[in-house]
Design an enzyme around this catalytic site. Sequence first.
Site, short mmCIF file in Angstrom:
data_model
loop_
_atom_site.label_atom_id
_atom_site.label_comp_id
_atom_site.label_asym_id
_atom_site.label_seq_id
_atom_site.Cartn_x
_atom_site.Cartn_y
_atom_site.Cartn_z
N ASN A 1 -6.56 -10.95 -1.41
CA ASN A 1 -5.72 -10.10 -0.58
C ASN A 1 -5.77 -10.54 0.88
OD1 ASN A 1 -5.34 -8.71 -2.93
ND2 ASN A 1 -6.13 -6.76 -2.19
N ASP B 1 -1.15 -1.75 -3.89
CA ASP B 1 -2.54 -1.88 -3.43
C ASP B 1 -3.26 -0.53 -3.56
OD1 ASP B 1 -4.63 -3.34 -2.38
OD2 ASP B 1 -3.90 -3.34 -0.32
N HIS B 2 -4.53 -0.51 -3.14
CA HIS B 2 -5.40 0.68 -3.21
C HIS B 2 -4.70 2.02 -3.40
CE1 HIS B 2 -9.02 -1.47 -1.94
NE2 HIS B 2 -8.18 -2.22 -1.27
N HIS C 1 -12.91 -4.82 4.52
CA HIS C 1 -11.53 -4.82 5.01
C HIS C 1 -11.52 -4.94 6.53
CE1 HIS C 1 -10.26 -2.52 1.21
NE2 HIS C 1 -9.67 -3.68 1.15
N GLY C 2 -10.52 -5.63 7.04
CA GLY C 2 -10.38 -5.72 8.48
C GLY C 2 -11.30 -6.78 9.06
N ASP D 1 -7.79 2.57 -7.25
CA ASP D 1 -9.09 2.36 -6.62
C ASP D 1 -9.88 3.67 -6.63
OD1 ASP D 1 -11.30 2.02 -5.08
OD2 ASP D 1 -10.23 1.40 -3.26
N GLU E 1 -8.81 0.34 4.60
CA GLU E 1 -7.52 -0.33 4.41
C GLU E 1 -6.44 0.73 4.33
OE1 GLU E 1 -6.79 -3.60 4.42
OE2 GLU E 1 -4.68 -3.20 4.04
N SER F 1 0.87 -1.17 0.00
CA SER F 1 0.00 0.00 0.00
C SER F 1 0.91 1.22 0.00
CB SER F 1 -0.88 0.00 1.25
OG SER F 1 -0.06 0.18 2.39
N ASP G 1 -4.14 -9.29 4.53
CA ASP G 1 -3.34 -8.33 5.27
C ASP G 1 -3.59 -8.47 6.77
OD1 ASP G 1 -1.70 -6.23 5.98
OD2 ASP G 1 -3.08 -4.64 5.35
N THR G 2 -4.84 -8.19 7.16
CA THR G 2 -5.18 -8.14 8.58
C THR G 2 -4.78 -9.41 9.34
OG1 THR G 2 -7.08 -6.84 7.86
CG2 THR G 2 -7.08 -7.59 10.14
N HIS H 1 -10.95 -8.74 -2.29
CA HIS H 1 -10.45 -7.88 -1.20
C HIS H 1 -11.27 -8.15 0.05
CE1 HIS H 1 -7.96 -4.64 -3.25
NE2 HIS H 1 -8.36 -5.39 -4.26
N GLY H 2 -10.72 -7.77 1.20
CA GLY H 2 -11.50 -7.80 2.43
C GLY H 2 -12.00 -9.18 2.78
N GLY H 3 -11.14 -10.18 2.64
CA GLY H 3 -11.58 -11.56 2.87
C GLY H 3 -11.26 -12.11 4.26
N SER H 4 -10.64 -11.28 5.13
CA SER H 4 -10.29 -11.78 6.47
C SER H 4 -11.54 -12.31 7.16
CB SER H 4 -9.69 -10.66 7.32
OG SER H 4 -8.46 -10.25 6.79
#
Length: 354
Positions: free
Chosen positions: A281, A104-105, A221-222, A139, A177, A58, A283-284, A259-262
């Site tokens: 993706n 990223d974004h 996200h998150g 984005d 994010e 990012s 990250d978290t 995106h945002g798959g946590s």
Amino acid sequence: MTHLPAGVLSGTDYHYLIKRAKEEGYALPAVNVTGTNSVNAVLETAAKNNADVIIQLSAGGAQFYGGKGHPDSFNTRVLGAISAAQHVHLLAEHYGVCVVLHTDHANKDLIPWVEALIDYSEDLFRDQGIPFFTSHMLDLSEEPIDFNLEESARLLKRLSAIDMSLEIELGITGGEEDGVGSEDNLNNPSLYTQSEDCLRAYEALSPLGHFSLAASFGNVHGVYKPGNVQLRPEILKAAQELVQQRCKTDPKPLDLVFHGGSGSSKEHIKEAISHGVFKMNIDTDLQFAFARAIADTLEQNPKAFKYQVDPETGTPYKKIYDPRSFLRDGEKGIVERLTESFNVLGSAGKSLAF
Ligand SMILES: [Zn+2]
């Protein structure tokens, strides 16, 4: 062609990697990195799992890579990203896997950052025939779609000329994010991308070069309290079918990004992959794995982080407070959690590197 050279991919090699992933029904994790600890842990995990991997930065991650303390944040973000790219180019081949290198974004305010990175890749392409990155993300999902597609087209022309790709976003990923997006949008209907918008993007961009698409299907996200958003992977299927039908393409023409798959269930992840998702993706969950592993060490050895020598027993604690010791614990945390992701995404054992 059945295999690819180990190292950072670009152009047709990258397109081939995507094609194989979609045909064989697996996806690659795209890991946000912030320094050599996270980069090396990702390469180590990919090599151990005989898997290819996507490494991304990012703007905030790139700034951290270049040094959080430098007052010139814009140039630090640019140079940090190039520094990370040089590190990955040097080591990816050494680890023997294929690496997709990505940013990223980037929202409207960060377009100058992306353009500065493209300047660097144009210079490298002129000298060595390769770009620094495989692709960049733009984005502009919070802007009107006309502006989103016009800017995406403008940048894609520059990228395509140097064997690079573009990732775009339609509909919004909920949550925030690294400073892009917000947590106030969790009830927004734009959390679900419209198939017609995907068709417009395909018609506008596919003649200009290769692009991938982050389409929203309720992703956030998150990590939040479970149950505030409903994932609907069938939205991806509908978009693929509309584009296939209208543009007379092969099945699953869109190269989709999750995106945002946590915290998503394995079933939802597998269903998304079956609809043409090749990149997920992460990250978290890896931030937490890194932090958790270091916290374990701190909790087990509290005195070693307070005294250089134990005040009662005289034991020296140098071996424990040496950063190579506890940062390595953090790396091991990443390796363990990312190994899980390779298995869930089906990419373990699938490296195309020869
Ligand atoms: Zn994202």
